[in-house]
Enzyme design. Structure first.
Site, PDB file in Angstrom:
ATOM      1  N   CYS A 272       5.308  -6.018   1.653  1.00 38.22           N
ATOM      2  CA  CYS A 272       5.614  -4.593   1.684  1.00 38.22           C
ATOM      3  C   CYS A 272       4.890  -3.907   2.848  1.00 38.22           C
ATOM      4  O   CYS A 272       5.238  -4.129   3.999  1.00 38.22           O
ATOM      5  CB  CYS A 272       5.302  -3.950   0.332  1.00 38.22           C
ATOM      6  SG  CYS A 272       6.035  -2.304   0.102  1.00 38.22           S
ATOM      7  N   TYR A 273       3.864  -3.115   2.573  1.00 36.03           N
ATOM      8  CA  TYR A 273       3.112  -2.484   3.662  1.00 36.03           C
ATOM      9  C   TYR A 273       2.571  -3.540   4.626  1.00 36.03           C
ATOM     10  O   TYR A 273       2.515  -3.331   5.845  1.00 36.03           O
ATOM     11  CB  TYR A 273       1.966  -1.657   3.094  1.00 36.03           C
ATOM     12  CG  TYR A 273       1.155  -0.910   4.140  1.00 36.03           C
ATOM     13  CD1 TYR A 273       1.450   0.414   4.460  1.00 36.03           C
ATOM     14  CD2 TYR A 273       0.099  -1.535   4.796  1.00 36.03           C
ATOM     15  CE1 TYR A 273       0.709   1.102   5.420  1.00 36.03           C
ATOM     16  CE2 TYR A 273      -0.647  -0.862   5.751  1.00 36.03           C
ATOM     17  CZ  TYR A 273      -0.338   0.457   6.065  1.00 36.03           C
ATOM     18  OH  TYR A 273      -1.063   1.125   7.020  1.00 36.03           O
TER      19      TYR A 273
ATOM     20  N   ASP B  59     -17.295 -12.205 -22.434  1.00 34.37           N
ATOM     21  CA  ASP B  59     -17.888 -12.379 -21.113  1.00 34.37           C
ATOM     22  C   ASP B  59     -19.319 -12.900 -21.192  1.00 34.37           C
ATOM     23  O   ASP B  59     -19.658 -13.929 -20.599  1.00 34.37           O
ATOM     24  CB  ASP B  59     -17.864 -11.061 -20.339  1.00 34.37           C
ATOM     25  CG  ASP B  59     -16.499 -10.394 -20.344  1.00 34.37           C
ATOM     26  OD1 ASP B  59     -15.510 -11.085 -20.671  1.00 34.37           O
ATOM     27  OD2 ASP B  59     -16.418  -9.203 -20.039  1.00 34.37           O
TER      28      ASP B  59
ATOM     29  N   GLY C   1       0.829  -1.197   0.000  1.00 30.01           N
ATOM     30  CA  GLY C   1       0.000   0.000   0.000  1.00 30.01           C
ATOM     31  C   GLY C   1       0.864   1.247   0.000  1.00 30.01           C
ATOM     32  O   GLY C   1       2.037   1.198   0.374  1.00 30.01           O
TER      33      GLY C   1
ATOM     34  N   LYS D 143     -10.544 -12.219 -16.882  1.00 33.00           N
ATOM     35  CA  LYS D 143     -10.850 -12.418 -18.303  1.00 33.00           C
ATOM     36  C   LYS D 143     -10.226 -13.689 -18.870  1.00 33.00           C
ATOM     37  O   LYS D 143     -10.881 -14.462 -19.574  1.00 33.00           O
ATOM     38  CB  LYS D 143     -10.385 -11.197 -19.103  1.00 33.00           C
ATOM     39  CG  LYS D 143     -10.537 -11.337 -20.609  1.00 33.00           C
ATOM     40  CD  LYS D 143     -11.971 -11.170 -21.076  1.00 33.00           C
ATOM     41  CE  LYS D 143     -12.373  -9.719 -21.020  1.00 33.00           C
ATOM     42  NZ  LYS D 143     -13.703  -9.505 -21.647  1.00 33.00           N
TER      43      LYS D 143
ATOM     44  N   GLU E 247       4.796 -10.855  -6.298  1.00 34.57           N
ATOM     45  CA  GLU E 247       3.734 -11.024  -7.289  1.00 34.57           C
ATOM     46  C   GLU E 247       4.077 -10.450  -8.656  1.00 34.57           C
ATOM     47  O   GLU E 247       3.402 -10.762  -9.647  1.00 34.57           O
ATOM     48  CB  GLU E 247       2.431 -10.401  -6.780  1.00 34.57           C
ATOM     49  CG  GLU E 247       2.414  -8.881  -6.705  1.00 34.57           C
ATOM     50  CD  GLU E 247       2.947  -8.322  -5.391  1.00 34.57           C
ATOM     51  OE1 GLU E 247       2.597  -7.186  -5.043  1.00 34.57           O
ATOM     52  OE2 GLU E 247       3.728  -9.028  -4.723  1.00 34.57           O
TER      53      GLU E 247
ATOM     54  N   HIS F  55       8.141  -7.385  -3.602  1.00 32.70           N
ATOM     55  CA  HIS F  55       6.872  -7.806  -4.205  1.00 32.70           C
ATOM     56  C   HIS F  55       7.059  -9.106  -4.987  1.00 32.70           C
ATOM     57  O   HIS F  55       7.511  -9.091  -6.131  1.00 32.70           O
ATOM     58  CB  HIS F  55       6.334  -6.711  -5.130  1.00 32.70           C
ATOM     59  CG  HIS F  55       5.833  -5.511  -4.400  1.00 32.70           C
ATOM     60  ND1 HIS F  55       4.534  -5.398  -3.953  1.00 32.70           N
ATOM     61  CD2 HIS F  55       6.469  -4.374  -4.008  1.00 32.70           C
ATOM     62  CE1 HIS F  55       4.382  -4.241  -3.324  1.00 32.70           C
ATOM     63  NE2 HIS F  55       5.539  -3.596  -3.348  1.00 32.70           N
TER      64      HIS F  55
END
Length: 512
Positions: free
Chosen positions: A83-84, A227, A56, A368, A171, A169
């Protein structure tokens, strides 16, 4: 839909929160994003096997810093702070965080400093991606420092209490071994089976749809995009011809799209579908409207009205099927702690009471690319599944300013050229979206030795994995030249073409 296993991600406002979810799902683990202030009682009620605290932008010591319920740390499931999230864990358990004179933003080299369950199997030194100003200066009692960079503490662990944290991070793609770190946490530490697949999703979804709809009937609004098409196919798999699909020509579709897609629905997908020509009705309602949110709301309201009228002609209909995806929910509802709503989506937020239909959103949990995978499981045509995303409000949000029949016709022709040339270059499947945008400005030009004063348009092409983040596509110059030359030569009324080089964030993919 219920899942045998669940991981929750508490969002503290990071731009990377959605990436945590995507990387977790890629491991075969179902996860959801919830606000950082979600109560411990609510988290307990959902019985997650693991929890991640996201990064964050705030400082943990700021007066308005986002915080989680302290009771979270008493629930007993493994927790990973990123992180945060690491700093929040540190402060809660009595450690110290301080701002650094030398902040870390970008690539860094980290080294392991001791035994680590989270970093098990990783090299002693490896590359990571940092994005922080504050850092941990004193770990809490009971925590071991497991990793360090030249400038900051890189990781903390307290295995006895199931608490883990990294300053970097894992990710993002710039942390090449991040996938291994997340697998160590979810599988090695939390003991999750990592068996969530699209095949299993389809089986559960079909069973859930059958149980919910029972002997009732449903109506689905098809847009021609991935979708709604996948959602319709999934519901049709469950209830067959008791699903009636309505494909509305709102006057804002791409060139020739109504006839082309209607034929695909009927002849290839064998759906029970009715085409409705309502373009004049939509364009009349949009006359004089320039605000993008107002346009979205008008289009959404008219869709509801059309559904009411058409559904009334079908007899007893109980349910409305929509192709809502997880990014639609995230962007429309502030589920991300301190993050703000980005824009409203026409198919998110419930239904008006006057519609008298119950909502079925079988893809609401999916990104998606996951929806496309479901479509492949159901045998949908690959050409349909690979179609670029198209916004629910159609070309109305690609016409900046007022939407008129003349401006729609201009944009349809320009947009068709963009698609034709990108397909001819063999790049269509490499690009997430490519389209033209019509601007509310005119520019001076010269054609055939005569002065012109005509519209300007912008070509937008982006690459992405899930639409939550996107980068502008580096199209070859000769391709851009062909696109621009053809638009100016063939679309009477446009004399200037620009190329959009904005990424998301800070921009969005669509202009409105």
């Amino acid at each position: 839909m219920t899942h045998s296993e669940l991981a929750l991600i508490l969002d503290f406002g990071s731009q990377y929160t959605q990436l945590i979810a995507r990387r977790t799902r890629e491991l075969g683990i179902y996860c959801e994003i919830v606000p950082c202030h979600t109560s411990a009682a609510e988290i307990r009620s959902r019985s997650p096997q693991a929890v991640v605290l996201s990064g964050g932008p705030a400082s943990v010591y700021a007066a308005d810093a986002p915080r989680c319920d302290p009771g979270l740390f008493d629930l007993g499931m493994p927790i990973l702070g990123i992180c945060y999230g690491l700093q929040a864990i540190t402060v809660h358990f009595g450690g110290q965080v301080a701002s650094s004179a030398r902040r870390e933003f970008g690539a860094a080299r980290i080294r392991r400093t001791g035994p680590s369950r989270l970093l098990e199997g990783l090299p002693e030194n490896f590359d990571v991606w940092m994005s922080h100003g504050d850092h941990v200066v004193a770990p809490p009692p009971g925590f071991a420092v497991t990793a360090q960079t030249d400038d900051a503490l890189g990781g903390l662990e307290d295995p006895a209490r199931g608490l883990y944290g990294v300053q970097f991070h894992p990710e993002v793609a710039h942390t090449p071994l991040g996938r291994d770190i997340l697998r160590n946490f979810f599988v090695g530490i939390a003991g999750m089976r990592a068996d969530w697949t699209m095949h299993g999703f389809v089986e559960r979804a079909v069973a859930d749809i059958r149980a919910r709809i029972g002997d009732g009937r449903a109506v689905c609004g098809l847009s021609g995009g991935v979708d709604s098409s996948v959602a319709a196919a999934l519901v049709a798999e469950a209830i067959g011809d008791r699903l009636t699909c309505l494909f509305v020509d709102n006057g804002l579709l791409r060139l020739g799209e109504f006839d082309e897609v209607l034929a695909t629905f009927r002849d290839t997908m064998h759906l029970n579908v009715k085409g409705i020509a309502a373009g004049e009705r939509f364009l009349t309602a949009l006359a004089g409207v320039e605000d993008p949110e107002a346009k979205r709301k008008i289009i959404g309201r008219l869709f509801v009205e059309v559904f009411q009228e058409e559904a009334a002609q079908l007899g007893q209909v109980d349910f409305l099927v929509q192709g809502t995806l997880y990014p639609d929910v995230i962007e429309s509802v502030s589920v991300r702690g301190p993050s703000a709503v980005i824009k409203s989506h026409h198919n998110v937020g419930g239904l008006p009471e006057t519609l008298h239909l119950k909502l079925v959103e079988p893809l609401r949990e999916l990104f998606k690319d996951e929806a496309r995978a479901v479509g492949r499981q159901l045998g949908l045509p690959e050409a349909l599944l690979r179609r670029h995303p198209f916004p629910g409000p159609g070309l109305a949000v690609r016409i900046v300013g007022e939407v008129t029949p003349a401006r729609v016709a201009l944009l349809q022709r320009a947009d068709a050229i963009v698609t034709e040339e990108i397909r001819a270059a063999g790049l269509y499947d490499d690009i997430w979206q490519a389209f033209a945008v019509l601007l509310p400005v005119r520019s001076v030009g010269v054609m055939g030795d005569e002065r012109t004063y005509e519209h300007a348009c912008v070509v937008r092409a982006v690459t992405s994995q899930d639409g939550m983040t996107a980068d502008w596509a580096r199209l070859p110059y000769d391709l851009l030249h062909r696109i621009g030359s053809r638009i100016i030569a063939e679309v009477r009324g446009i004399n200037r073409v620009a190329y959009d080089i904005s990424s998301k964030p800070p921009a969005t993919i669509e202009w409105e």
